[in-house]
Design an enzyme around this catalytic site. Structure first.
Site, PDB file in Angstrom:
ATOM      1  N   MET A 134       0.744  -1.304   0.085  1.00 37.76           N
ATOM      2  CA  MET A 134      -0.073  -0.054   0.039  1.00 37.76           C
ATOM      3  C   MET A 134       0.889   1.257  -0.116  1.00 37.76           C
ATOM      4  O   MET A 134       0.526   2.024  -0.592  1.00 37.76           O
ATOM      5  CB  MET A 134      -0.867   0.137   1.192  1.00 37.76           C
ATOM      6  CG  MET A 134      -1.637  -1.166   1.640  1.00 37.76           C
ATOM      7  SD  MET A 134      -2.543  -0.742   3.079  1.00 37.76           S
ATOM      8  CE  MET A 134      -2.615  -2.335   4.016  1.00 37.76           C
ATOM      9  N   PRO A 137       6.373   6.165  -1.389  1.00 39.04           N
ATOM     10  CA  PRO A 137       7.238   7.420  -0.823  1.00 39.04           C
ATOM     11  C   PRO A 137       6.210   8.470  -0.345  1.00 39.04           C
ATOM     12  O   PRO A 137       6.534   9.322   0.712  1.00 39.04           O
ATOM     13  CB  PRO A 137       8.116   7.474  -1.798  1.00 39.04           C
ATOM     14  CG  PRO A 137       8.193   6.431  -2.573  1.00 39.04           C
ATOM     15  CD  PRO A 137       6.942   5.637  -2.635  1.00 39.04           C
ATOM     16  N   SER A 141      -0.034   7.284   5.798  1.00 37.96           N
ATOM     17  CA  SER A 141      -1.376   7.391   6.658  1.00 37.96           C
ATOM     18  C   SER A 141      -2.336   7.792   5.624  1.00 37.96           C
ATOM     19  O   SER A 141      -3.544   7.280   5.734  1.00 37.96           O
ATOM     20  CB  SER A 141      -1.265   8.518   7.640  1.00 37.96           C
ATOM     21  OG  SER A 141      -0.097   8.191   8.634  1.00 37.96           O
ATOM     22  N   ILE A 166       7.827  -2.216   2.355  1.00 41.30           N
ATOM     23  CA  ILE A 166       6.712  -3.388   2.273  1.00 41.30           C
ATOM     24  C   ILE A 166       7.296  -4.642   3.070  1.00 41.30           C
ATOM     25  O   ILE A 166       8.469  -5.178   2.409  1.00 41.30           O
ATOM     26  CB  ILE A 166       6.552  -3.593   0.788  1.00 41.30           C
ATOM     27  CG1 ILE A 166       5.893  -2.447   0.247  1.00 41.30           C
ATOM     28  CG2 ILE A 166       5.692  -4.946   0.532  1.00 41.30           C
ATOM     29  CD1 ILE A 166       4.806  -1.643   0.710  1.00 41.30           C
ATOM     30  N   ALA A 187     -10.981   7.969  -3.817  1.00 41.70           N
ATOM     31  CA  ALA A 187     -11.118   6.509  -2.978  1.00 41.70           C
ATOM     32  C   ALA A 187     -11.735   5.846  -4.038  1.00 41.70           C
ATOM     33  O   ALA A 187     -11.178   4.597  -3.954  1.00 41.70           O
ATOM     34  CB  ALA A 187     -11.647   6.815  -1.701  1.00 41.70           C
ATOM     35  N   TYR A 244     -12.949   0.283  -0.264  1.00 40.54           N
ATOM     36  CA  TYR A 244     -13.462  -0.477   0.409  1.00 40.54           C
ATOM     37  C   TYR A 244     -13.294  -1.843   1.055  1.00 40.54           C
ATOM     38  O   TYR A 244     -13.223  -2.229   2.026  1.00 40.54           O
ATOM     39  CB  TYR A 244     -14.958  -0.810  -0.178  1.00 40.54           C
ATOM     40  CG  TYR A 244     -15.591  -2.107   0.229  1.00 40.54           C
ATOM     41  CD1 TYR A 244     -16.325  -2.081   1.190  1.00 40.54           C
ATOM     42  CD2 TYR A 244     -15.549  -3.105  -0.852  1.00 40.54           C
ATOM     43  CE1 TYR A 244     -16.800  -3.128   1.454  1.00 40.54           C
ATOM     44  CE2 TYR A 244     -16.210  -4.302  -0.402  1.00 40.54           C
ATOM     45  CZ  TYR A 244     -16.953  -4.122   0.592  1.00 40.54           C
ATOM     46  OH  TYR A 244     -17.611  -5.501   1.076  1.00 40.54           O
ATOM     47  N   GLU A 253      -6.243  -6.883  10.978  1.00 39.28           N
ATOM     48  CA  GLU A 253      -4.936  -6.541  10.856  1.00 39.28           C
ATOM     49  C   GLU A 253      -4.386  -6.020  12.137  1.00 39.28           C
ATOM     50  O   GLU A 253      -3.172  -6.224  12.322  1.00 39.28           O
ATOM     51  CB  GLU A 253      -4.705  -5.470   9.522  1.00 39.28           C
ATOM     52  CG  GLU A 253      -5.050  -5.982   8.316  1.00 39.28           C
ATOM     53  CD  GLU A 253      -4.711  -4.885   7.389  1.00 39.28           C
ATOM     54  OE1 GLU A 253      -5.628  -4.800   6.283  1.00 39.28           O
ATOM     55  OE2 GLU A 253      -4.029  -4.028   7.501  1.00 39.28           O
ATOM     56  N   GLY A 350      20.330  -3.456  33.087  1.00 34.52           N
ATOM     57  CA  GLY A 350      21.595  -2.762  33.252  1.00 34.52           C
ATOM     58  C   GLY A 350      22.104  -2.587  31.817  1.00 34.52           C
ATOM     59  O   GLY A 350      21.437  -2.873  30.775  1.00 34.52           O
ATOM     60  N   GLY A 351      23.307  -2.532  31.761  1.00 35.34           N
ATOM     61  CA  GLY A 351      24.066  -2.528  30.531  1.00 35.34           C
ATOM     62  C   GLY A 351      23.927  -3.557  29.531  1.00 35.34           C
ATOM     63  O   GLY A 351      23.664  -3.460  28.334  1.00 35.34           O
TER      64      GLY A 351
HETATM   65  C1  LIG Z   1       8.984  -1.864   9.501  1.00 32.70           C
HETATM   66  C2  LIG Z   1       7.978  -1.531   8.624  1.00 32.70           C
HETATM   67  C3  LIG Z   1       7.076  -2.446   8.039  1.00 32.70           C
HETATM   68  C4  LIG Z   1       6.000  -1.746   7.004  1.00 32.70           C
HETATM   69  N1  LIG Z   1       5.274  -2.692   6.501  1.00 32.70           N
HETATM   70  C5  LIG Z   1       4.285  -2.190   5.369  1.00 32.70           C
HETATM   71  C6  LIG Z   1       3.652  -3.075   4.608  1.00 32.70           C
HETATM   72  O1  LIG Z   1       4.038  -4.397   4.805  1.00 32.70           O
HETATM   73  N2  LIG Z   1       2.746  -2.656   3.624  1.00 32.70           N
HETATM   74  C7  LIG Z   1       2.585  -1.408   3.332  1.00 32.70           C
HETATM   75  O2  LIG Z   1       1.652  -0.956   2.743  1.00 32.70           O
HETATM   76  N3  LIG Z   1       3.148  -0.357   4.462  1.00 32.70           N
HETATM   77  C8  LIG Z   1       4.007  -0.889   5.390  1.00 32.70           C
HETATM   78  N4  LIG Z   1       4.673  -0.103   6.388  1.00 32.70           N
HETATM   79  C9  LIG Z   1       4.374   1.321   6.232  1.00 32.70           C
HETATM   80  C10 LIG Z   1       3.559   2.091   7.243  1.00 32.70           C
HETATM   81  O3  LIG Z   1       2.270   1.432   7.263  1.00 32.70           O
HETATM   82  C11 LIG Z   1       3.479   3.584   7.176  1.00 32.70           C
HETATM   83  O4  LIG Z   1       4.843   4.021   7.567  1.00 32.70           O
HETATM   84  C12 LIG Z   1       2.539   4.229   8.127  1.00 32.70           C
HETATM   85  O5  LIG Z   1       1.350   4.066   7.657  1.00 32.70           O
HETATM   86  C13 LIG Z   1       2.876   5.682   8.400  1.00 32.70           C
HETATM   87  O6  LIG Z   1       3.058   6.333   7.234  1.00 32.70           O
HETATM   88  P1  LIG Z   1       4.227   7.098   6.741  1.00 32.70           P
HETATM   89  O7  LIG Z   1       5.431   6.467   6.913  1.00 32.70           O
HETATM   90  O8  LIG Z   1       3.971   7.699   5.256  1.00 32.70           O
HETATM   91  O9  LIG Z   1       3.962   8.545   7.793  1.00 32.70           O
HETATM   92  P2  LIG Z   1       3.113   9.703   7.535  1.00 32.70           P
HETATM   93  O10 LIG Z   1       1.783   9.416   7.098  1.00 32.70           O
HETATM   94  O11 LIG Z   1       4.040  10.794   6.807  1.00 32.70           O
HETATM   95  O12 LIG Z   1       3.074  10.337   8.999  1.00 32.70           O
HETATM   96  C14 LIG Z   1       4.109  10.876   9.766  1.00 32.70           C
HETATM   97  C15 LIG Z   1       3.520  11.495  11.173  1.00 32.70           C
HETATM   98  O13 LIG Z   1       2.430  12.290  10.991  1.00 32.70           O
HETATM   99  C16 LIG Z   1       1.246  11.469  11.684  1.00 32.70           C
HETATM  100  N5  LIG Z   1      -0.029  12.011  11.102  1.00 32.70           N
HETATM  101  C17 LIG Z   1      -0.316  11.634   9.827  1.00 32.70           C
HETATM  102  N6  LIG Z   1      -1.491  11.836   9.504  1.00 32.70           N
HETATM  103  C18 LIG Z   1      -2.101  12.486  10.687  1.00 32.70           C
HETATM  104  C19 LIG Z   1      -3.416  12.808  11.016  1.00 32.70           C
HETATM  105  N7  LIG Z   1      -4.546  12.824  10.291  1.00 32.70           N
HETATM  106  N8  LIG Z   1      -3.609  13.213  12.354  1.00 32.70           N
HETATM  107  C20 LIG Z   1      -2.382  13.087  13.379  1.00 32.70           C
HETATM  108  N9  LIG Z   1      -1.340  12.688  12.918  1.00 32.70           N
HETATM  109  C21 LIG Z   1      -1.113  12.400  11.739  1.00 32.70           C
HETATM  110  C22 LIG Z   1       1.570  10.242  11.824  1.00 32.70           C
HETATM  111  O14 LIG Z   1       0.889   9.810  12.885  1.00 32.70           O
HETATM  112  C23 LIG Z   1       3.024  10.317  11.703  1.00 32.70           C
HETATM  113  O15 LIG Z   1       3.519  10.628  13.463  1.00 32.70           O
HETATM  114  C24 LIG Z   1       5.619  -0.194   6.996  1.00 32.70           C
HETATM  115  C25 LIG Z   1       6.504   0.592   7.696  1.00 32.70           C
HETATM  116  C26 LIG Z   1       7.554  -0.018   8.425  1.00 32.70           C
HETATM  117  C27 LIG Z   1       8.620   1.040   9.217  1.00 32.70           C
END
Ligand SMILES: Cc1cc2nc3c(=O)[nH]c(=O)nc-3n(C[C@H](O)[C@H](O)[C@H](O)COP(=O)(O)OP(=O)(O)OC[C@H]3O[C@@H](n4cnc5c(N)ncnc54)[C@H](O)[C@@H]3O)c2cc1C
Length: 389
Positions: A134, A137, A141, A166, A187, A244, A253, A350-351
């Protein structure tokens, strides 16, 4: 009135029964025999390799909650829960079973009959490792910002774009890829494709990313350049259903993330109890200091509260009643608590608690991302707040 039980009674989840106890023993044997000895090597190479997936499939440990008619074990979420628990309390997070199962559930819940028959038996065998793509870069969220495009071309679609972070990305052979088929529709223009990756022209896996924790987990970047996917691989066979489909599987999940958090806390508390009984300072064991007793009392209580809540969520899921807000509460509160509990475990070591050879150190480092993936905890609070009316 029945007498109160004596102290120290082990807590047993209400959903456990005799069959599951036997299943747990078999899982523990597999985890200790086939996974634990390789974890060090897997951490160094940043992935667990395909062989363990084939072995887990042969043992019937994949897709345990997928119906037998699609090659699964025909169990339910309790079977999955036992597997997550046995891995995660030992700090084994490289084997991305959760993501594999979530991928299988997308196919089970939204796929056409032909898609279920084509992919699920091979996923259950461990022939196809699953992943969910999903995040991009520019879109985490806010998944409405997905830019990966799928454009109809005869009987196929051409996919262009890139994904990041991913889980199982390097090993994945079947992938749920979130795309835009009609960017103008927001969407409603989102569609999911089932992409079988071996030998696929235009598909490329980038780096296995260098992370703070979860060292054995292959978290990767993925690139799609004119990747040709048959229209038969559009999940559910209809365009525009992607959002959806994504939303409807979220409680499952989030429960998996929360349950992993509980198991990690339990593993950390147990390891810490054992450590403080052995380690000495000022002529006593660390466990004799009042601070240690109080800290252990606190973290054992936090872990127990989390356990009771997650057990309730498991029962709700089994009855088809787990709603998004409750699953979000579990994900947010348990993973925040997980971080606090494991921080105390590190402190009591500890350490040594800072040395990667110790379980609590790994559990602590692995815990951090639990508050970020699967929807950040801030997004969980948004969802909870919305449900409050
Ligand atoms: C180890 C690892 C494994 C992962 N595995 C997968 C995977 O298998 N498949 C996949 O698709 N993705 C995966 N992800 C991605 C992960 O789901 C996203 O990193 C996550 O959803 C956050 O998105 P972002 O990194 O773009 O952060 P951003 O969306 O840029 O968020 C940055 C900060 O802003 C905050 N923020 C954003 N919107 C709001 C809001 N409306 N209100 C308040 N605060 C907000 C966030 O909470 C966060 O603190 C993985 C990530 C990691 C690190």
């Amino acid at each position: 009135m029945p007498s109160a039980p004596t102290s120290g009674q082990p807590y047993v989840s209400p959903w456990m029964d005799q069959d599951l106890t036997m299943f747990r023993e078999a899982v523990a044997r597999f985890v200790e025999g086939e996974m634990l000895p390789h974890d060090e090597h897997w951490r160094k190479q940043k992935n667990v390799g395909h062989e363990i997936w084939r072995k887990a499939g042969a043992q019937g440990l994949l897709c345990t909650d997928i119906p037998a008619e699609y090659g699964g074990a025909g169990g339910d979420f309790r079977h999955e829960a036992v597997i997550y628990e046995e891995m995660q309390r030992r700090g084994l997070v490289g084997f991305g079973q959760g993501v594999h199962s979530i991928c299988a559930h997308y196919i089970l819940n939204h796929g056409t009959e032909e898609q279920k028959q084509r992919f699920l038996p091979r996923m259950a065998q461990g022939e196809l490792v699953g992943a969910i793509a999903m995040t991009e870069p520019g879109a985490g969220s806010d998944l409405q910002g997905v830019r990966t495009r799928a454009v109809k071309d005869g009987d196929d679609y051409l996919i262009n774009g890139s994904k990041i972070f991913i889980t199982n990305g390097y090993l994945a052979e079947i992938m749920i890829v979130v795309t835009k088929t009609d960017p103008a529709q927001g969407a409603r223009g989102t569609s999911i494709f089932l992409v079988e990756t071996p030998g696929l022209a235009g598909y490329r896996v980038g780096r296995i990313l260098d992370k703070m924790g979860m060292q054995a987990q292959d978290t990767s970047e993925l690139f799609f350049e004119d990747v040709r996917v048959p229209a038969a691989n559009l999940l559910g066979g209809r365009e525009g259903q992607g959002f959806y489909q994504l939303m409807s599987d979220l409680p499952y999940e989030r429960l998996i993330v929360a349950l992993g958090g509980v198991a990690a806390m339990e593993g950390g508390v147990q390891a810490t109890k054992e450590y403080v009984r052995e380690r000495k300072a000022f002529g006593k064991t660390i466990s004799e200091f009042q601070n240690t007793k109080f800290k252990l009392a606190e973290i054992a209580t936090q872990a127990r509260i989390a356990r009771v809540f997650v057990d309730r969520c498991i029962q709700d899921l089994l009855e088809g009643k787990l709603d998004t807000a409750t699953a979000s509460m579990a994900k947010y509160w348990i993973t925040d608590t997980q971080q606090q509990v494991l921080d105390e475990c590190v402190q009591l070591h500890g350490g040594y608690g800072y040395m990667n050879e110790y379980l609590v150190t790994r559990l602590f480092a692995d815990a951090r991302v639990q508050r970020i993936y699967g929807g950040t905890n801030e997004i969980m609070k948004e969802l909870i707040a919305r449900s409050l009316g």
